[in-house]
Design a protein around this motif. Structure first.
Motif, mmCIF file in Angstrom:
data_model
loop_
_atom_site.group_PDB
_atom_site.id
_atom_site.type_symbol
_atom_site.label_atom_id
_atom_site.label_comp_id
_atom_site.label_asym_id
_atom_site.label_seq_id
_atom_site.Cartn_x
_atom_site.Cartn_y
_atom_site.Cartn_z
ATOM 1 N N VAL A 22 97.169 63.103 6.988
ATOM 2 C CA VAL A 22 98.155 62.054 7.230
ATOM 3 C C VAL A 22 97.592 60.699 6.812
ATOM 4 C CG1 VAL A 22 99.390 60.770 9.031
ATOM 5 C CG2 VAL A 22 99.354 63.271 9.073
ATOM 6 N N THR A 23 96.350 60.434 7.157
ATOM 7 C CA THR A 23 95.710 59.174 6.784
ATOM 8 C C THR A 23 95.644 59.027 5.268
ATOM 9 O OG1 THR A 23 94.379 59.159 8.804
ATOM 10 C CG2 THR A 23 93.627 57.778 6.984
ATOM 11 N N ALA A 24 95.286 60.109 4.584
ATOM 12 C CA ALA A 24 95.199 60.069 3.124
ATOM 13 C C ALA A 24 96.548 59.744 2.506
ATOM 14 C CB ALA A 24 94.680 61.405 2.597
ATOM 15 N N TYR A 25 97.603 60.369 2.993
ATOM 16 C CA TYR A 25 98.939 60.101 2.463
ATOM 17 C C TYR A 25 99.409 58.695 2.825
ATOM 18 C CZ TYR A 25 99.528 65.071 1.310
ATOM 19 O OH TYR A 25 99.405 66.327 0.771
ATOM 20 N N SER A 26 99.010 58.204 3.982
ATOM 21 C CA SER A 26 99.417 56.849 4.372
ATOM 22 C C SER A 26 98.768 55.810 3.476
ATOM 23 C CB SER A 26 99.054 56.579 5.834
ATOM 24 O OG SER A 26 97.658 56.406 6.005
ATOM 25 N N ASN A 27 97.624 56.157 2.911
ATOM 26 C CA ASN A 27 96.886 55.234 2.041
ATOM 27 C C ASN A 27 97.222 55.391 0.566
ATOM 28 O OD1 ASN A 27 95.429 53.983 4.139
ATOM 29 N ND2 ASN A 27 93.874 55.593 4.131
ATOM 30 N N SER A 28 97.871 56.488 0.203
ATOM 31 C CA SER A 28 98.137 56.739 -1.221
ATOM 32 C C SER A 28 99.499 57.387 -1.416
ATOM 33 C CB SER A 28 97.049 57.627 -1.825
ATOM 34 O OG SER A 28 97.358 57.954 -3.166
ATOM 35 N N ALA A 29 100.470 56.587 -1.825
ATOM 36 C CA ALA A 29 101.806 57.105 -2.094
ATOM 37 C C ALA A 29 101.788 58.094 -3.254
ATOM 38 C CB ALA A 29 102.759 55.956 -2.398
ATOM 39 N N SER A 30 100.930 57.840 -4.232
ATOM 40 C CA SER A 30 100.887 58.717 -5.405
ATOM 41 C C SER A 30 100.344 60.096 -5.044
ATOM 42 C CB SER A 30 100.041 58.086 -6.507
ATOM 43 O OG SER A 30 98.708 57.876 -6.078
ATOM 44 N N THR A 31 99.358 60.144 -4.153
ATOM 45 C CA THR A 31 98.819 61.434 -3.721
ATOM 46 C C THR A 31 99.876 62.230 -2.973
ATOM 47 O OG1 THR A 31 96.589 60.525 -3.539
ATOM 48 C CG2 THR A 31 97.017 62.572 -2.369
ATOM 49 N N PHE A 32 100.579 61.567 -2.080
ATOM 50 C CA PHE A 32 101.662 62.242 -1.365
ATOM 51 C C PHE A 32 102.723 62.738 -2.331
ATOM 52 C CE2 PHE A 32 106.034 61.384 0.372
ATOM 53 C CZ PHE A 32 106.184 62.647 0.938
ATOM 54 N N SER A 33 103.165 61.903 -3.253
ATOM 55 C CA SER A 33 104.222 62.288 -4.189
ATOM 56 C C SER A 33 103.827 63.518 -4.992
ATOM 57 C CB SER A 33 104.547 61.128 -5.130
ATOM 58 O OG SER A 33 105.186 60.080 -4.438
ATOM 59 N N ALA A 34 102.589 63.538 -5.478
ATOM 60 C CA ALA A 34 102.122 64.673 -6.279
ATOM 61 C C ALA A 34 102.070 65.949 -5.448
ATOM 62 C CB ALA A 34 100.747 64.361 -6.868
ATOM 63 N N ASP A 35 101.552 65.845 -4.228
ATOM 64 C CA ASP A 35 101.443 67.025 -3.369
ATOM 65 C C ASP A 35 102.820 67.507 -2.909
ATOM 66 O OD1 ASP A 35 98.738 66.857 -3.686
ATOM 67 O OD2 ASP A 35 98.278 66.316 -1.604
ATOM 68 N N PHE A 36 103.714 66.571 -2.643
ATOM 69 C CA PHE A 36 105.064 66.949 -2.226
ATOM 70 C C PHE A 36 105.778 67.692 -3.356
ATOM 71 C CE2 PHE A 36 109.645 66.188 -1.861
ATOM 72 C CZ PHE A 36 109.877 66.628 -0.569
ATOM 73 N N ALA A 37 105.701 67.157 -4.557
ATOM 74 C CA ALA A 37 106.354 67.796 -5.703
ATOM 75 C C ALA A 37 105.811 69.200 -5.924
ATOM 76 C CB ALA A 37 106.161 66.938 -6.956
ATOM 77 N N SER A 38 104.501 69.350 -5.809
ATOM 78 C CA SER A 38 103.874 70.661 -5.991
ATOM 79 C C SER A 38 104.346 71.646 -4.921
ATOM 80 C CB SER A 38 102.353 70.518 -5.939
ATOM 81 O OG SER A 38 101.722 71.777 -6.064
ATOM 82 N N ALA A 39 104.418 71.175 -3.685
ATOM 83 C CA ALA A 39 104.861 72.039 -2.593
ATOM 84 C C ALA A 39 106.335 72.414 -2.734
ATOM 85 C CB ALA A 39 104.615 71.355 -1.246
ATOM 86 N N MET A 40 107.133 71.502 -3.281
ATOM 87 C CA MET A 40 108.547 71.796 -3.482
ATOM 88 C C MET A 40 108.750 72.858 -4.569
ATOM 89 S SD MET A 40 110.472 70.288 -1.311
ATOM 90 C CE MET A 40 112.078 70.508 -2.101
ATOM 91 N N VAL A 41 107.918 72.835 -5.597
ATOM 92 C CA VAL A 41 107.979 73.893 -6.616
ATOM 93 C C VAL A 41 107.707 75.244 -5.959
ATOM 94 C CG1 VAL A 41 106.871 74.835 -8.671
ATOM 95 C CG2 VAL A 41 107.370 72.393 -8.543
#
Length: 321
Positions: free
Chosen positions: A279-298
């Motif tokens: 959660v801390t990592a995603y709160s600090n990096s929108a790009s990391t969250f976006s990439a991981d979210f897109a991958s999980a959605m696939v």
């Protein structure tokens, strides 16, 4: 405590299985499935979603949630769209869906337009999957390649929906288990939970957190109590992301770090447990969250799709042919 596999043999076999599964699925679903049979399909879906989200931002979250609740119950097969029949009770009346699942009319509108362009070609399951992606993009979030070629189920199950869809009242261990049952690791679970950076929830769902939990920021608690009394007002809505609810960003995770998660299950992701660092990592990096979210959605879109001669392509998304 999450089980940690020991030894290289287990890890290697798990990786090999995952790669094999991904290869099998990717051979069945292709991003250019309708290139020759219905070349306007994706543009029709995108245009309809953009219009729907422009009219009501919340619809973006609703269409995304529709895809999630479809895929978590017997795979991405549009079973969630089916009305009850004399032979089965559908998923719409399950506790996780009744009086809260939305967006059916948007899917119906898209289906009507796609059928006019190319009858009997594009499945309702594919429409739901593409609409979810286009909704996230319309709200400023990431895009991803949606594999196409799913077919629609001919049955639905209220019992399966009741059992498989994670509850907003779950503790962290139960959330991890619910997602693991569908093949997601803990990081993917946290990433997918980030879908709550948009959308709203009913007072009935978060009342217990507001009045019974102490890890809720005091100003937010006071605000929520004014909208969600201790009794009554069950259908009153509050945003899942209290800061930028109409945008798909990483504010959800920033809120969790500040004890501003609306649902019990949300705040469980940052409550002194194993997911705090993610959660801390995603709160600090929108790009990391976006990439991981897109991958999980696939990965989610590839949950047990019906392909080939399985299922059918429904003419009406609410009923079998």
């Amino acid at each position: 405590m999450a089980f940690k596999p020991q030894g290289h043999m287990f890890s290697f076999s798990s990786i090999l299985f995952s790669l094999l599964f991904a290869t099998i699925v990717s051979s069945e679903l292709t991003s250019n499935c309708y290139e020759s049979t219905c070349p306007r399909a994706l543009s029709i879906i995108r245009s309809a979603v953009i219009n729907a989200v422009a009219k009501e931002h919340r619809m973006g979250a609703s269409l995304l949630r529709l895809h999630f609740h479809d895929c978590f119950v017997n795979g991405c097969d549009a079973s969630v769209l089916l009305d009850d029949t004399s032979t089965f009770t559908g998923e719409k009346s399950a506790g996780a869906n009744v009086n809260s699942l939305r967006g059916f009319e948007v899917i119906d509108d898209i289906k009507t337009k796609v059928e006019a362009a190319c009858p009997g070609v594009v499945s309702c399951a594919d429409i739901v999957a593409v609409a979810a992606r286009d909704s996230v993009v319309a709200l400023g979030g990431p895009s991803w390649n949606v594999g196409l070629g799913r077919r629609d189920s001919t049955t639905a199950s209220k019992d399966a929906a009741t059992k498989d869809i994670p509850s907003p009242l779950m503790d962290l261990s139960a959330l991890i288990s619910a997602f693991a049952n569908k093949g997601f690791n803990t990081q993917e679970m946290v990433a997918l939970s980030g879908a709550h950076t948009t959308g709203q929830a009913r007072c009935q769902i978060f009342r217990g957190r507001v009045y019974n939990e102490t890890n809720l920021e005091s100003n937010l608690a006071a605000s929520l109590k004014s909208n969600c009394p201790s009794s009554g007002g069950d259908s009153n809505l509050s945003p899942l992301d209290v800061t930028t609810n109409v945008y798909f960003d990483n504010a959800y995770f920033k809120n969790l770090v500040n004890n501003k998660g609306l649902l019990h299950s949300d705040q469980q992701l940052f409550s002194g447990g194993s997911t705090d660092s993610q959660v801390t990592a995603y709160s600090n990096s929108a790009s990391t969250f976006s990439a991981d979210f897109a991958s999980a959605m696939v990965k989610m879109g590839n949950l047990s799709p019906l392909t080939g001669n399985s299922g059918e392509v429904r003419a009406n998304c609410h009923k079998v042919n």
